[in-house]
Design an enzyme around this catalytic site. Structure first.
Site, short mmCIF file in Angstrom:
data_model
loop_
_atom_site.label_atom_id
_atom_site.label_comp_id
_atom_site.label_asym_id
_atom_site.label_seq_id
_atom_site.Cartn_x
_atom_site.Cartn_y
_atom_site.Cartn_z
CB SER A 217 4.90 13.93 4.38
OG SER A 217 6.08 13.18 4.54
CD GLN B 201 -2.22 9.42 2.13
OE1 GLN B 201 -2.25 8.98 0.99
NE2 GLN B 201 -1.44 8.92 3.06
CB CYS C 295 -0.39 4.70 9.86
SG CYS C 295 -0.10 5.90 8.55
#
Length: 266
Positions: free
Chosen positions: A81, A61, A208
């Protein structure tokens, strides 16, 4: 597992006390995806280094949104990511420190020598190239982009809090991601609010955990009151967010809150 305060930050003294001679690794999220709180990563890294404990942080994040330096923060492992940073989906990275100390991991899979024997298998070259490009772009635009997004987020927060005195900011008021705004509404019929905000993209929980009806464990951990657990909205701003869109959002939310207030009066 360490406890957190009302803002979602760990207590550094508790971390020190939790480390024993059997502790091998400390793993802590750099910034939380639900409430935006940023942990004191540099201080955590220093504590781990003092105690000869390896330190891993999930920075998915944080990368591209705040300054992040593995050397300055004394980080041994960092995972992140591409798709959280405007890159392609399906590709991520794990930084592994190669000196002081040099770390050798046991692979989860075997059969090939790729990635220095850490992860066998054919590499996703298009994804990796796209990942590298998105990081390159973020490095160039992040300083000004983060300021702009934070200004828009604060404008949205100020507007909403001016409409109702029973709205609660979740997460740290200062040490938080510039793009994150998590709010819990009290004294408002939350179902009516949801019905009137069909033109706005927001989340009532973690992406999520979409589809789950259970209250967020993150909100419960920071002590959000039971009656507010199901009345929490998370707004995420990004590179493409404009001030006109924020104004539209403010108009919709303001109108919805005023409509609900009128309904309550009558």
């Amino acid at each position: 597992m360490l406890s957190v305060d009302e803002y979602g930050r760990i207590n550094l003294d508790e971390l020190r006390s939790a480390i024993t001679e059997k502790t091998l690794l400390v793993s802590i999220m750099t910034a939380n995806n639900e409430i935006g709180t940023i942990q004191p990563i540099k201080e955590i890294g220093e504590i781990c280094k003092e105690n000869n404990v390896l330190f891993h942080t999930d920075a998915a994040q944080a990368i591209g949104k705040i300054d992040f330096d593995v050397n300055k923060f004394n980080v041994d492992f960092t995972s992140f990511s591409a798709h959280k940073n405007y890159g392609p989906k399906g590709v991520g990275a794990l930084f592994i420190k190669d000196k002081n100390p040099k770390i050798k991991l046991a692979p989860l899979l075997y059969g090939g020598g790729q990635e220095n024997n850490n992860r066998p298998g054919t590499l996703n070259v298009p994804g990796i190239v796209g990942f590298g490009k998105c990081i390159e772009i973020s490095k160039q635009v992040m300083p000004e982009e983060s300021k702009r997004i934070k200004k828009l987020r604060d404008k949205l927060l100020k507007s909403i809090t001016s409409e109702t005195d029973d709205v609660h900011l979740n997460g740290h008021p200062v040490e938080r991601l510039p793009n994150n705004l998590s709010l819990s509404f009290g004294k408002i019929n939350i179902n009516s609010l949801i019905l009137q905000l069909k033109d706005i993209a927001y989340s009532t929980g973690s992406a999520c955990a979409s589809g789950e009806s259970e209250p967020s464990y993150v909100l419960k951990a920071i002590g959000v009151k039971k009656e507010l657990l199901h009345s929490t909205f998370r707004f995420g701003l990004g590179r493409s967010t404009t001030e006109e869109e924020i104004d539209f959002c403010i108009s919709k939310i303001s109108g919805a809150i005023n409509n609900i207030k009128l309904q309550m009066i009558h």
